[in-house]
Design an enzyme around this catalytic site. Structure first.
Site, PDB file in Angstrom:
ATOM      1  N   GLY A   1       0.830  -1.207   0.000  1.00  0.00           N
ATOM      2  CA  GLY A   1       0.000   0.000   0.000  1.00  0.00           C
ATOM      3  C   GLY A   1       0.861   1.253   0.000  1.00  0.00           C
ATOM      4  O   GLY A   1       0.613   2.197  -0.761  1.00  0.00           O
TER       5      GLY A   1
ATOM      6  N   ASP B   1      -2.341 -17.221  -2.962  1.00  0.00           N
ATOM      7  CA  ASP B   1      -3.569 -17.351  -2.172  1.00  0.00           C
ATOM      8  C   ASP B   1      -4.705 -17.819  -3.077  1.00  0.00           C
ATOM      9  O   ASP B   1      -4.840 -17.319  -4.199  1.00  0.00           O
ATOM     10  CB  ASP B   1      -4.021 -15.983  -1.616  1.00  0.00           C
TER      11      ASP B   1
ATOM     12  N   THR C   1      17.829 -14.827  -2.768  1.00  0.00           N
ATOM     13  CA  THR C   1      16.933 -14.443  -3.867  1.00  0.00           C
ATOM     14  C   THR C   1      15.897 -15.520  -4.205  1.00  0.00           C
ATOM     15  O   THR C   1      14.982 -15.274  -4.978  1.00  0.00           O
ATOM     16  CB  THR C   1      17.738 -14.141  -5.152  1.00  0.00           C
TER      17      THR C   1
ATOM     18  N   CYS D   1     -15.044  11.424  18.179  1.00  0.00           N
ATOM     19  CA  CYS D   1     -16.195  10.534  18.029  1.00  0.00           C
ATOM     20  C   CYS D   1     -16.596   9.947  19.392  1.00  0.00           C
ATOM     21  O   CYS D   1     -17.145  10.682  20.208  1.00  0.00           O
ATOM     22  CB  CYS D   1     -15.907   9.470  16.978  1.00  0.00           C
TER      23      CYS D   1
ATOM     24  N   MET E   1     -15.585  12.275  22.062  1.00  0.00           N
ATOM     25  CA  MET E   1     -16.459  13.432  22.326  1.00  0.00           C
ATOM     26  C   MET E   1     -17.653  12.988  23.171  1.00  0.00           C
ATOM     27  O   MET E   1     -18.071  13.683  24.103  1.00  0.00           O
ATOM     28  CB  MET E   1     -16.970  14.023  21.016  1.00  0.00           C
TER      29      MET E   1
ATOM     30  N   HIS F   1     -14.314  12.413  12.343  1.00  0.00           N
ATOM     31  CA  HIS F   1     -12.944  11.881  12.373  1.00  0.00           C
ATOM     32  C   HIS F   1     -11.996  12.776  11.579  1.00  0.00           C
ATOM     33  O   HIS F   1     -11.707  12.497  10.407  1.00  0.00           O
ATOM     34  CB  HIS F   1     -12.925  10.462  11.800  1.00  0.00           C
TER      35      HIS F   1
ATOM     36  N   GLU G   1      -8.903  13.011  11.708  1.00  0.00           N
ATOM     37  CA  GLU G   1      -7.638  12.345  11.355  1.00  0.00           C
ATOM     38  C   GLU G   1      -7.666  11.805   9.923  1.00  0.00           C
ATOM     39  O   GLU G   1      -6.615  11.637   9.310  1.00  0.00           O
ATOM     40  CB  GLU G   1      -7.317  11.221  12.359  1.00  0.00           C
TER      41      GLU G   1
HETATM   42  N1  GLN Z   1     -19.553   3.952  19.152  1.00  0.00           N
HETATM   43  C1  GLN Z   1     -19.870   5.319  18.880  1.00  0.00           C
HETATM   44  C2  GLN Z   1     -21.018   5.460  17.899  1.00  0.00           C
HETATM   45  O1  GLN Z   1     -21.342   4.553  17.188  1.00  0.00           O
HETATM   46  C3  GLN Z   1     -18.667   6.070  18.380  1.00  0.00           C
HETATM   47  C4  GLN Z   1     -18.198   5.605  17.039  1.00  0.00           C
HETATM   48  C5  GLN Z   1     -16.811   6.054  16.731  1.00  0.00           C
HETATM   49  O2  GLN Z   1     -16.070   6.466  17.619  1.00  0.00           O
HETATM   50  N2  GLN Z   1     -16.418   5.968  15.475  1.00  0.00           N
HETATM   51  O3  GLN Z   1     -21.602   6.510  17.822  1.00  0.00           O
END
Ligand code: GLN
Length: 543
Positions: free
Chosen positions: A18, A146, A187, A381, A384, A515, A517
């Site tokens: 990747g 595979d 190799t 998420c 929070m 998210h 990130e």
């Molecule tokens: N489990 C929580 C929800 O479904 C948070 C999901 C998450 O952190 N991606 O709302």
């Protein structure tokens, strides 16, 4: 018409195909070409959304709401090209499409078979939505040999024939192991892997050889001779100092040059690699360091938090500091581990996304620690949601506050989202809905309060971020939570779904339902991560 680069792997898994695909795409892009990378996954799940992070690592979410392989995160971070649903297909999805078609009667009485029906479907996927591209890189998951990947190998073999001559090439990634007792690189595994590949009708054009020691010229020639490629097309790929050093390293070894030569392109512009040089300078010459404690559940497998780890690194690059990430198992705090002793050395505390009740009290206790001790806090998420439950319990007097995700509760500060508006219209869910692909997924806009901390960080009042959640903070609790100092500073445009909470009386305390990130890039660090790390730098000067 786009040119195709098919990337396969041999000898062992985890060779970094990747990253290799992402780096090659970045090098072609640096020469001015338009690129897109696609991933074919041989497993039978329709998507990785229902798999445990321990099985599969993180689930990467695209703007258009697809739950995809984490390699798409690398693709996006290295090229800046937003990945789409159409960039990841699993064998499960291929079969699902074919079986639905068969049930409808679309095959008009034909026997439905792997060749041609499954291979046709795979080829159609590879060819779709590629008109505006110069190169499409297709990475085949798994390892040659595979059983599962055979239909994909057959499909790319056919496609190579279907396309005009010179329109597609094969790159094979292998391992050249070092045998310490003999003091030699071997190799033979590469030879066997290529033999396996040629038995499927695929002759690689370029071999990318992962090795821990430099590949002597004699071994390079040997591989070339036995594997029927030119010696220059045997590219050594030594371990890199950083994943972001890989594009420049592969360029120095001649990878992009060989790819262009294999396509017969002799007039390609020279690559501009300044952005890679700049981020490597930031990463390798930091002016300080901070330690961030990530209090989560899947801390035994780094891949489970891949994008998060990268986004923290990008936040470090933005501030020219090294970010040390300490992965902390939230459950240990429930089993008596000393929370203060673990968290006191941290310059920032982050509670990431997650699912299920296990470790949640440890996460809530970590939020409390960050709030009371004025340590920069970032909740993502589930993080929070935990920040809201902590606020409800300890600053709003709602002792029984919880989320319906963890079981029945008299104070559902967080509850199941049953209705929301998406681009496709009103979405409805119940507790009985199937689990696969039914969360609130993908990009949604949010409106930020004008005078909020986050509006300052983003430099905007309207943002779009990627979501993946089934539960939401209950806006009915807004008043008591805000009285307790936790301000709802970002909401869905219709004002119903809380998207961001913050504590203005704290050095840096932000919780987001999405998210961030997933959208951070080394050359474009996400503002929330840049801001969080800047706050951690300040904190490091205090302790
Ligand atoms: N489990 C929580 C929800 O479904 C948070 C999901 C998450 O952190 N991606 O709302």
């Amino acid at each position: 018409m786009a040119r195709y680069i098919f990337i396969t792997g041999g000898v062992v898994s985890s060779l970094g195909k990747g990253l290799m695909a992402a780096s090659l795409a970045a090098l072609l892009q640096a020469r001015g070409y338009r690129v897109r990378i696609r991933k074919f996954d041989p497993y039978l799940n329709v998507d990785p959304g229902t798999m445990s992070p321990y099985q599969h690592g993180e689930v990467y979410v695209t703007d258009d709401g697809a739950e995809t392989d984490l390699d798409l995160g690398h693709y996006e971070r290295f090229t800046g090209v937003s990945a789409r649903q159409s960039d990841n297909v699993t064998q499960g999805r291929v079969y699902q499409t074919i079986i639905q078609r068969e049930r409808r009667g679309d095959y008009l009485g034909a026997t439905v078979q792997v060749i041609p029906h499954v291979t046709d479907e795979i080829k159609a996927f590879a060819l779709a939505e590629t008109d505006d591209l110069d190169f499409v890189l297709c990475e085949i998951g798994g390892t040659v040999g595979d059983i599962e990947s055979l239909p994909f190998m057959e499909a790319i073999r056919q496609l190579h024939n279907d396309l005009d001559r010179g329109q597609s090439i094969f790159v094979h990634v292998t391992l050249v192991p070092y045998i310490a007792a003999a003091g030699e690189l071997k190799t033979k595994p590469t030879q066997h892997s290529v033999r396996e590949l040629t038995s499927l009708g695929i002759q690689p054009d370029i071999l990318l050889c992962r090795c821990e020691h430099p590949l002597p010229e004699s071994e390079r020639r040997k591989i070339a001779l036995f594997c029927n490629v030119r010696p220059e097309a045997v590219i050594p790929a030594l371990d890199a100092k950083s994943i972001y050093a890989v594009p420049e390293q592969y360029h120095a070894e001649g990878l992009d040059e060989e790819v262009l030569r294999a396509f017969g392109i002799s007039d390609a512009p020279a690559p501009t690699l300044d952005r890679w040089t700049d981020i490597m300078d930031r990463q390798l010459n930091p002016e300080g360091e901070v330690t961030i404690g990530v209090v989560g559940k899947y801390v035994g497998l780094l891949d489970a938090y891949k994008s998060l780890h990268e986004a923290l690194t990008h936040g470090g690059m933005a501030n020219r500091v090294k970010v040390n990430v300490k992965w902390i198992d939230a459950e240990l705090f429930e089993k008596g581990e000393d929370l203060a002793a673990s968290l006191e050395p941290m310059h920032g505390i982050l509670v990431p996304g997650g699912f299920g009740v296990r470790g949640s009290e440890g996460k809530i206790a970590s939020v409390k620690f960050a709030r009371e001790r004025n340590v920069p806090f970032f909740g993502i998420c589930l993080g929070m949601q935990m920040a809201c439950i902590e606020g409800a319990r300890n600053t709003a007097g709602i002792a029984a506050a919880s989320t319906t995700e963890f079981g029945e509760t008299s104070e559902p500060v967080v509850g199941l989202i049953t209705e929301w508006m998406s681009k496709e219209g009103l979405q409805k869910r119940t507790a009985e809905t199937d689990l696969g692909g039914t969360m609130r997924l993908g990009a949604y806009p949010a409106k930020l309060a004008g005078n909020s901390v986050v509006a300052g960080i983003y430099g905007a009042n309207e943002i779009s971020e990627r979501h993946r959640h089934r539960y939401e903070v209950n806006a009915g609790y807004r008043e008591p939570l805000e009285k307790g100092g936790l301000i709802f500073s970002g909401m869905s445009p219709d004002g119903t779904l809380p998207e961001i909470v913050e504590r203005p009386d704290h050095p840096w305390f932000v919780g987001v339902q999405f998210h961030p990130e997933l959208k951070s890039k080394p050359f474009d660090p996400h503002p929330l991560f840049a801001g969080f790390i800047a706050a951690a730098v300040k904190q490091s000067r205090l302790v």
